[in-house]
Design a protein around this motif. Sequence first.
Motif, PDB file in Angstrom:
ATOM      1  N   PHE A 166      34.583  49.014  36.583  1.00  0.00           N
ATOM      2  CA  PHE A 166      35.716  49.861  37.143  1.00  0.00           C
ATOM      3  C   PHE A 166      37.004  49.132  37.003  1.00  0.00           C
ATOM      4  O   PHE A 166      37.083  47.820  37.501  1.00  0.00           O
ATOM      5  CB  PHE A 166      35.135  50.396  38.700  1.00  0.00           C
ATOM      6  N   ALA A 167      37.896  49.904  36.538  1.00  0.00           N
ATOM      7  CA  ALA A 167      39.224  49.665  36.939  1.00  0.00           C
ATOM      8  C   ALA A 167      40.438  50.479  37.260  1.00  0.00           C
ATOM      9  O   ALA A 167      40.212  51.594  36.910  1.00  0.00           O
ATOM     10  CB  ALA A 167      39.859  48.823  35.325  1.00  0.00           C
ATOM     11  N   GLN A 168      41.363  50.064  37.978  1.00  0.00           N
ATOM     12  CA  GLN A 168      42.584  50.653  38.359  1.00  0.00           C
ATOM     13  C   GLN A 168      43.912  50.545  37.825  1.00  0.00           C
ATOM     14  O   GLN A 168      43.811  49.265  37.998  1.00  0.00           O
ATOM     15  CB  GLN A 168      42.684  50.727  40.081  1.00  0.00           C
ATOM     16  N   ILE A 169      44.619  50.919  36.964  1.00  0.00           N
ATOM     17  CA  ILE A 169      45.546  50.717  36.219  1.00  0.00           C
ATOM     18  C   ILE A 169      46.895  51.167  36.579  1.00  0.00           C
ATOM     19  O   ILE A 169      46.907  52.351  36.672  1.00  0.00           O
ATOM     20  CB  ILE A 169      45.175  50.888  34.659  1.00  0.00           C
ATOM     21  N   GLN A 170      47.913  50.665  36.870  1.00  0.00           N
ATOM     22  CA  GLN A 170      49.083  50.728  37.201  1.00  0.00           C
ATOM     23  C   GLN A 170      50.214  50.409  35.838  1.00  0.00           C
ATOM     24  O   GLN A 170      50.203  49.229  35.626  1.00  0.00           O
ATOM     25  CB  GLN A 170      49.736  50.381  38.585  1.00  0.00           C
ATOM     26  N   ARG A 171      50.983  51.399  35.406  1.00  0.00           N
ATOM     27  CA  ARG A 171      52.073  51.269  34.666  1.00  0.00           C
ATOM     28  C   ARG A 171      53.124  50.633  35.543  1.00  0.00           C
ATOM     29  O   ARG A 171      53.995  51.474  36.143  1.00  0.00           O
ATOM     30  CB  ARG A 171      52.444  52.142  33.779  1.00  0.00           C
ATOM     31  N   SER A 172      53.274  49.290  35.590  1.00  0.00           N
ATOM     32  CA  SER A 172      54.303  48.815  36.836  1.00  0.00           C
ATOM     33  C   SER A 172      55.699  48.549  36.316  1.00  0.00           C
ATOM     34  O   SER A 172      56.705  48.187  36.815  1.00  0.00           O
ATOM     35  CB  SER A 172      53.707  47.346  37.317  1.00  0.00           C
ATOM     36  N   ASP A 173      55.865  48.556  34.831  1.00  0.00           N
ATOM     37  CA  ASP A 173      57.294  48.817  34.200  1.00  0.00           C
ATOM     38  C   ASP A 173      57.004  49.391  32.691  1.00  0.00           C
ATOM     39  O   ASP A 173      55.840  49.584  32.352  1.00  0.00           O
ATOM     40  CB  ASP A 173      57.669  47.039  33.892  1.00  0.00           C
ATOM     41  N   ALA A 174      58.096  49.290  31.913  1.00  0.00           N
ATOM     42  CA  ALA A 174      57.993  50.125  30.773  1.00  0.00           C
ATOM     43  C   ALA A 174      56.815  49.740  29.841  1.00  0.00           C
ATOM     44  O   ALA A 174      56.289  50.373  29.166  1.00  0.00           O
ATOM     45  CB  ALA A 174      59.408  50.165  30.093  1.00  0.00           C
ATOM     46  N   GLU A 175      56.904  48.337  29.704  1.00  0.00           N
ATOM     47  CA  GLU A 175      55.856  47.833  28.576  1.00  0.00           C
ATOM     48  C   GLU A 175      54.925  46.738  29.547  1.00  0.00           C
ATOM     49  O   GLU A 175      54.269  45.627  28.929  1.00  0.00           O
ATOM     50  CB  GLU A 175      56.574  47.000  27.791  1.00  0.00           C
ATOM     51  N   GLN A 176      54.393  47.251  30.734  1.00  0.00           N
ATOM     52  CA  GLN A 176      53.736  46.249  31.581  1.00  0.00           C
ATOM     53  C   GLN A 176      52.840  47.129  32.487  1.00  0.00           C
ATOM     54  O   GLN A 176      53.317  48.061  33.156  1.00  0.00           O
ATOM     55  CB  GLN A 176      54.784  45.580  32.573  1.00  0.00           C
ATOM     56  N   PHE A 177      51.642  46.668  32.399  1.00  0.00           N
ATOM     57  CA  PHE A 177      50.328  47.403  33.204  1.00  0.00           C
ATOM     58  C   PHE A 177      49.671  46.375  33.887  1.00  0.00           C
ATOM     59  O   PHE A 177      49.412  45.146  33.700  1.00  0.00           O
ATOM     60  CB  PHE A 177      49.456  48.153  32.136  1.00  0.00           C
ATOM     61  N   ASP A 178      49.474  46.640  35.365  1.00  0.00           N
ATOM     62  CA  ASP A 178      48.773  45.805  36.072  1.00  0.00           C
ATOM     63  C   ASP A 178      47.320  46.321  36.354  1.00  0.00           C
ATOM     64  O   ASP A 178      46.939  47.523  36.647  1.00  0.00           O
ATOM     65  CB  ASP A 178      49.338  45.682  37.424  1.00  0.00           C
ATOM     66  N   LEU A 179      46.119  45.510  36.023  1.00  0.00           N
ATOM     67  CA  LEU A 179      44.835  46.131  36.002  1.00  0.00           C
ATOM     68  C   LEU A 179      44.033  45.557  37.174  1.00  0.00           C
ATOM     69  O   LEU A 179      44.119  44.331  37.486  1.00  0.00           O
ATOM     70  CB  LEU A 179      44.260  45.752  34.829  1.00  0.00           C
ATOM     71  N   TYR A 180      43.428  46.199  38.111  1.00  0.00           N
ATOM     72  CA  TYR A 180      42.900  46.048  39.325  1.00  0.00           C
ATOM     73  C   TYR A 180      41.174  46.109  38.913  1.00  0.00           C
ATOM     74  O   TYR A 180      40.876  47.181  38.733  1.00  0.00           O
ATOM     75  CB  TYR A 180      43.258  46.678  40.489  1.00  0.00           C
ATOM     76  N   VAL A 181      40.646  44.680  38.920  1.00  0.00           N
ATOM     77  CA  VAL A 181      39.324  44.861  38.654  1.00  0.00           C
ATOM     78  C   VAL A 181      38.355  44.236  40.064  1.00  0.00           C
ATOM     79  O   VAL A 181      39.085  43.323  40.487  1.00  0.00           O
ATOM     80  CB  VAL A 181      38.736  44.208  37.439  1.00  0.00           C
ATOM     81  N   PHE A 182      37.014  44.321  40.238  1.00  0.00           N
ATOM     82  CA  PHE A 182      36.528  43.654  40.903  1.00  0.00           C
ATOM     83  C   PHE A 182      36.451  42.275  40.824  1.00  0.00           C
ATOM     84  O   PHE A 182      36.161  41.773  39.501  1.00  0.00           O
ATOM     85  CB  PHE A 182      34.967  43.906  41.097  1.00  0.00           C
ATOM     86  N   ARG A 183      36.482  41.467  41.743  1.00  0.00           N
ATOM     87  CA  ARG A 183      36.433  39.906  41.239  1.00  0.00           C
ATOM     88  C   ARG A 183      35.167  39.418  40.660  1.00  0.00           C
ATOM     89  O   ARG A 183      35.430  38.776  39.691  1.00  0.00           O
ATOM     90  CB  ARG A 183      36.594  39.162  42.476  1.00  0.00           C
ATOM     91  N   SER A 184      34.008  39.938  40.868  1.00  0.00           N
ATOM     92  CA  SER A 184      32.891  39.666  40.526  1.00  0.00           C
ATOM     93  C   SER A 184      32.747  40.022  39.015  1.00  0.00           C
ATOM     94  O   SER A 184      32.045  39.655  38.288  1.00  0.00           O
ATOM     95  CB  SER A 184      31.642  40.326  41.303  1.00  0.00           C
ATOM     96  N   PHE A 185      33.678  40.884  38.399  1.00  0.00           N
ATOM     97  CA  PHE A 185      33.894  41.407  37.004  1.00  0.00           C
ATOM     98  C   PHE A 185      35.005  40.887  36.198  1.00  0.00           C
ATOM     99  O   PHE A 185      34.977  40.928  35.025  1.00  0.00           O
ATOM    100  CB  PHE A 185      33.762  42.878  36.941  1.00  0.00           C
ATOM    101  N   ALA A 186      35.895  40.073  37.077  1.00  0.00           N
ATOM    102  CA  ALA A 186      37.029  39.677  36.597  1.00  0.00           C
ATOM    103  C   ALA A 186      36.829  38.844  35.327  1.00  0.00           C
ATOM    104  O   ALA A 186      37.707  38.954  34.295  1.00  0.00           O
ATOM    105  CB  ALA A 186      37.892  39.295  37.764  1.00  0.00           C
ATOM    106  N   ARG A 187      35.832  37.809  35.365  1.00  0.00           N
ATOM    107  CA  ARG A 187      35.769  36.891  34.292  1.00  0.00           C
ATOM    108  C   ARG A 187      35.282  37.335  33.214  1.00  0.00           C
ATOM    109  O   ARG A 187      35.926  37.149  31.907  1.00  0.00           O
ATOM    110  CB  ARG A 187      34.841  35.657  34.829  1.00  0.00           C
ATOM    111  N   SER A 188      34.185  38.403  33.212  1.00  0.00           N
ATOM    112  CA  SER A 188      34.024  39.071  31.906  1.00  0.00           C
ATOM    113  C   SER A 188      34.931  40.121  31.314  1.00  0.00           C
ATOM    114  O   SER A 188      35.289  40.079  30.026  1.00  0.00           O
ATOM    115  CB  SER A 188      32.627  39.924  32.310  1.00  0.00           C
ATOM    116  N   PHE A 189      35.783  40.662  32.274  1.00  0.00           N
ATOM    117  CA  PHE A 189      36.796  41.581  31.697  1.00  0.00           C
ATOM    118  C   PHE A 189      37.845  40.893  31.139  1.00  0.00           C
ATOM    119  O   PHE A 189      38.393  41.221  30.065  1.00  0.00           O
ATOM    120  CB  PHE A 189      37.428  42.478  32.730  1.00  0.00           C
ATOM    121  N   TRP A 190      38.086  39.757  31.698  1.00  0.00           N
ATOM    122  CA  TRP A 190      39.417  38.937  31.153  1.00  0.00           C
ATOM    123  C   TRP A 190      38.801  38.428  29.484  1.00  0.00           C
ATOM    124  O   TRP A 190      39.687  38.606  28.536  1.00  0.00           O
ATOM    125  CB  TRP A 190      39.490  37.610  31.842  1.00  0.00           C
ATOM    126  N   LYS A 191      37.551  38.111  29.490  1.00  0.00           N
ATOM    127  CA  LYS A 191      37.125  37.800  28.073  1.00  0.00           C
ATOM    128  C   LYS A 191      37.102  38.916  26.964  1.00  0.00           C
ATOM    129  O   LYS A 191      37.890  38.733  25.865  1.00  0.00           O
ATOM    130  CB  LYS A 191      35.669  37.235  28.089  1.00  0.00           C
TER     131      LYS A 191
END
Length: 205
Positions: A166-191
């Motif tokens: 699960f991810a919550q994504i905010q466009r925080s600038d014109a070419e920039q996005f911040d993705l909020y993920v559960f800490r337990s899944f963060a490493r897998s999602f990063w890969k």
Amino acid sequence: MADKLGTPDVEIERQSPLRPVFQPGSHGNLEAGAGVALSEVQPDSVVQLAAWPGEEKKLIAAIAAVTGLSLPDGAGGGVAKGGKAAFGVAPGKFMAVSEDDDLAAAFADAVPAEMGTVTDLSHGRTVIRIEGSRAEWVLAKLFAIDFSPTAFPTGSARSTVHHEIFAQIQRSDAEQFDLYVFRSFARSFWKVLCHACEEVGYVVK
């Protein structure tokens, strides 16, 4: 100094779950330069707020009072400014993010029980930032969302999933996005995200 129970106060460092796989530097296909940059954002406060039915406007007003950020009415709208962000993630549900570590306490005072709920997620979420000219293209490989500026304007946010993550994504600038993920899944999602970036080249910073 000790608390009321006589237990010494201990400053506990919040360790990133990305540490074992976080490799600063340039990676992937860099023939045309790096298309995106990846980094971890570590806000001191991540708070989820949910309004009871009919209390949405009051909650939006409370968010403005605490953060100074004026949210548009409705899910998906948002704003990011001066180290703070607030955005809708579902009908009547919002996220507020700040570099101040007392945000949850401030909302606990500003949001009475009859208005809604306040949940401190500061230790439960990892925030990954992707920025650059190919950020939209990379994210479109992972999520079935239109990331174009007209459909996904600056400040706005979406709640979605990549497979079971699960991810919550905010466009925080014109070419920039911040993705909020559960800490337990963060490493897998990063890969997964790094793999998706290889084609355009990426920098981890």
